[in-house]
Design an enzyme around this catalytic site. Structure first.
Site, mmCIF file in Angstrom:
data_model
loop_
_atom_site.group_PDB
_atom_site.id
_atom_site.type_symbol
_atom_site.label_atom_id
_atom_site.label_comp_id
_atom_site.label_asym_id
_atom_site.label_seq_id
_atom_site.Cartn_x
_atom_site.Cartn_y
_atom_site.Cartn_z
ATOM 1 N N TRP A 48 -66.345 22.979 -4.689
ATOM 2 C CA TRP A 48 -66.741 22.643 -3.317
ATOM 3 C C TRP A 48 -66.815 23.865 -2.400
ATOM 4 C CZ3 TRP A 48 -62.837 19.861 0.399
ATOM 5 C CH2 TRP A 48 -63.426 19.705 1.655
ATOM 6 N N TYR A 60 -73.288 21.283 -1.907
ATOM 7 C CA TYR A 60 -72.370 22.415 -1.853
ATOM 8 C C TYR A 60 -73.175 23.713 -1.780
ATOM 9 C CZ TYR A 60 -68.697 19.123 -3.351
ATOM 10 O OH TYR A 60 -67.816 18.059 -3.445
ATOM 11 N N LEU A 118 -54.134 19.071 -3.465
ATOM 12 C CA LEU A 118 -53.171 20.024 -2.911
ATOM 13 C C LEU A 118 -53.325 20.158 -1.399
ATOM 14 C CD1 LEU A 118 -53.253 22.815 -5.663
ATOM 15 C CD2 LEU A 118 -51.625 20.929 -5.386
#
Length: 318
Positions: free
Chosen positions: A21, A54, A208
């Site tokens: 990404w 992206y 995360l």
């Protein structure tokens, strides 16, 4: 590396997958992307996630170059469409024209004959759902797409989508890609149960929390130079997490994870994978050693009381 079925479907994906990404075709060059992809492949990672939007196709181009020398049958390549790719009025959304043209464009950029998993990046309120389902089903029947799914759809939208596919006798969606991490467990309320009810596997992104759950951001200190938190062009998803209260709790969680014998990042990935409805966690990497460290989360299993204590720490309960 361990593997899980994608929901109720026969395809198996690595518990840890590699995404591009904010890195591939943007912050890292093609040579670095290739090194990271090859390291991931050597570690047993088979799922590589990207999207047409992206960096306006550059991520797909970079991934296509990186996977060119690998055995195609050992790869699960996932991409997406929905967001505008140009100013053209039909170069967006989930209408038949855009889906068809997006798939063909992605095939070229990715240097492949078929896409393992084609995902609809967001819900399109302007297009009849039956049109969307018929369009992707045609591409599946043509062999250009093997499985398809959605990303960031709400539970009621997923339910309607499944029923629409059933009513048309079309291939149903196999996956969902939601944001999911220890600071944002929202999908557990309705999205995750809905996906499990209908057999969709969840490939979760930002496990995360955009790097917050690595513990590198410290309360009372500016984001480290060169980090995502310091980059105003890519830290939008981090808003609301870079405050002293949250970062203090994350530091306490880091200490607890270390007591359990794990770095915080591995601990946070394992938390996502504790859910049977999660098929894979998508991690990014700008260096090969990052994907190597994150791959170690596969197979980590901890008792429920550990996760309960972790939740209490993040809730501020001492």
């Amino acid at each position: 590396m361990r593997y899980r079925q994608l929901g109720r479907y026969g395809i198996r994906v690595s518990e840890v997958s590699l995404g591009g990404w904010l890195t591939q075709g943007r912050t890292i060059d093609d040579a670095t992307t290739e090194n990271i992809v090859r390291k991931a492949f050597d570690l047993g990672i088979n799922l590589f996630d990207t999207a047409d939007v992206y960096n306006r196709g550059e991520a797909e181009l970079s991934l296509g170059k990186a996977t060119a020398g690998l055995k195609r049958e050992e790869l699960v390549i996932a991409t997406k469409c929905y967001f505008p790719m140009s100013d053209r009025p039909n170069d967006r959304g989930l209408g038949r024209k855009h889906i068809t043209e997006s798939v063909h464009a992605s095939l070229k950029r990715l240097r492949t004959d078929y896409i393992d998993l084609m995902q609809f990046h967001r819900f399109d309120a302007d297009t009849p759902m039956d049109e969307t389902v018929r369009a992707i089903d045609d591409l599946v029947r043509q062999g250009k797409v093997l499985y398809w799914g959605v990303s960031e759809w709400q539970a009621h939208q997923i339910t309607e989508l499944v029923h629409t596919a059933r009513s048309l006798n079309a291939n149903p969606p196999a996956s969902n890609q939601p944001q999911y991490h220890m600071l944002n467990p929202g999908i557990e309320k309705s999205v995750l149960p809905t996906c499990q009810q209908f057999g969709l596997g969840n490939i979760v992104f930002s496990p995360l929390a955009q790097g917050v759950l690595t513990g590198k951001y410290l309360p009372g200190q500016p984001a480290p130079e060169g980090s995502r938190g310091a980059d105003e062009t890519s830290n939008n998803f981090m808003q609301g997490m870079l405050n002293d209260e949250t970062l203090t709790r994350v530091q306490r969680l880091k200490d607890y994870a270390n007591e359990m014998g794990h770095p915080l990042a591995r601990f946070a990935l394992a938390w996502c994978l504790r859910q049977p409805g999660v098929s894979s966690v998508i991690v990014g990497a700008s260096r090969p050693e990052q994907i190597e460290a994150n791959a170690e989360a596969s197979g980590v299993e901890l008792p429920a009381e550990v996760w309960q204590r972790a939740a209490e720490i993040l809730e501020g309960k001492e």
